[in-house]
Design an enzyme around this catalytic site. Sequence first.
Site, mmCIF file in Angstrom:
data_model
loop_
_atom_site.group_PDB
_atom_site.id
_atom_site.type_symbol
_atom_site.label_atom_id
_atom_site.label_comp_id
_atom_site.label_asym_id
_atom_site.label_seq_id
_atom_site.Cartn_x
_atom_site.Cartn_y
_atom_site.Cartn_z
ATOM 1 C CG ASP A 167 29.744 -8.773 95.756
ATOM 2 O OD1 ASP A 167 29.421 -9.668 95.479
ATOM 3 O OD2 ASP A 167 30.992 -8.470 96.048
ATOM 4 C CE LYS A 224 36.357 -14.898 94.134
ATOM 5 N NZ LYS A 224 35.910 -13.977 94.771
#
Length: 394
Positions: free
Chosen positions: A186, A211
């Site tokens: 990730d 994000k």
Amino acid sequence: MAKASDKTTGGSWQQAGMATRCIHAGDTRDPATGAVMPPIHTAVTYARSGVDDHEGWVYARAGNPTRDALERCVAGLEGGARALAFASGMAATATVLELLDAGAHVIAPLDGYGGTFRILERLRPRSAGLQVSFVDCCDIGAIEAAIRPQTRLLWLETPTNPLLRIQDLGAACALARRHDILTVVDNTFATPVFQRPLEYGADIVMHSATKYIGGHSDVLAGLLVSAGDELGARLHGLRSMTGGVSSPFDSYLMLRGIKTLALRMERHAANAQAVAEYLAGHPRVRRVHYPGLPDHPQHALAARQMQGFGGMLSFAVEGGAAAARVFLERLEIFTLAESLGGVESLAGYPATMSHAAMPAAQRLAAGIGDDLVRLSIGIEDVADLLAAIGEALG
Ligand SMILES: *Cc1c(COP(=O)(O)O)cnc(C)c1O
């Protein structure tokens, strides 16, 4: 090592720097008109050239020209064979887990993203018989000790949230490879501008593009990038079956966001470094967690593995939970909110926000105290951010 797919070759951007790649990777211009941005293709179906022939696009769940342009760009940024865009980071994560057969064993970090923890701990053991070990993935010995004959997947997430601890990608990927275990990283916090896990031997990179990649707090999206073509084709097949694709408009927003990703990350990191140094010298701050500080326990590893330390940091306020709450309520400019990675600065309180689902004892044992504040440092003028923090600390 990772290579670009046939679809992404032909440009000169492969050897270029990251700021150039953010703008040119995948050559996303519209081939029909030369438009410098691809159109937002809303059609769900495509006219075939014959009963047995088509021009490449058939139905929007399998492929869409706007999404394909984004995917070529992201594959180029991470140095992967193939990228796939999803409706959210969690849809991307869920699709990775579809690679596994019932009963497989997964190793994942104790301090990973809460949603990843929940799907691994609560959902997939029930629905797919997954077995999961949560370990401190900053400790290679702990990963090695957790490996079983049925282990098929190692899930990494570095830097971690909210303590910004660093996992050693090269060592962890090499260990996994020796045991025939797939490694997924990730890469949400670092972005490809600051860290490219495929270069360290990872098989798949995952992003919550909600994000930094989207970057403007206006798109919910996820991405996967595979090192190899075969794994990319398997993931594409799984996504086509389960259907969690990114919409044409969201794909366009990501592509637009990526144009400024290198520029934004540079400013996020410069602002975060200045805030971290300011906090480290403040008498009302007990401890600052930021990999760019020389006293961060894995500063040397971060400096080796990353091209920048990112825009996230956390710190413990002198005076415990009460002082942390007063700080958050007084803080100007920063918005008190979930999420991270947008142009605007956000503040969070892990104990009741991002890490509320974690049992208190486990949270405290992991070092996420009631005095901990998390900041997502935006790209505002750093003098204004420092003034607001100084004022809120009193
Ligand atoms: C937000 C986040 C996710 C989940 O992504 P969504 O887009 O919210 O589904 C996964 N990992 C990390 C590190 C995140 O910050």
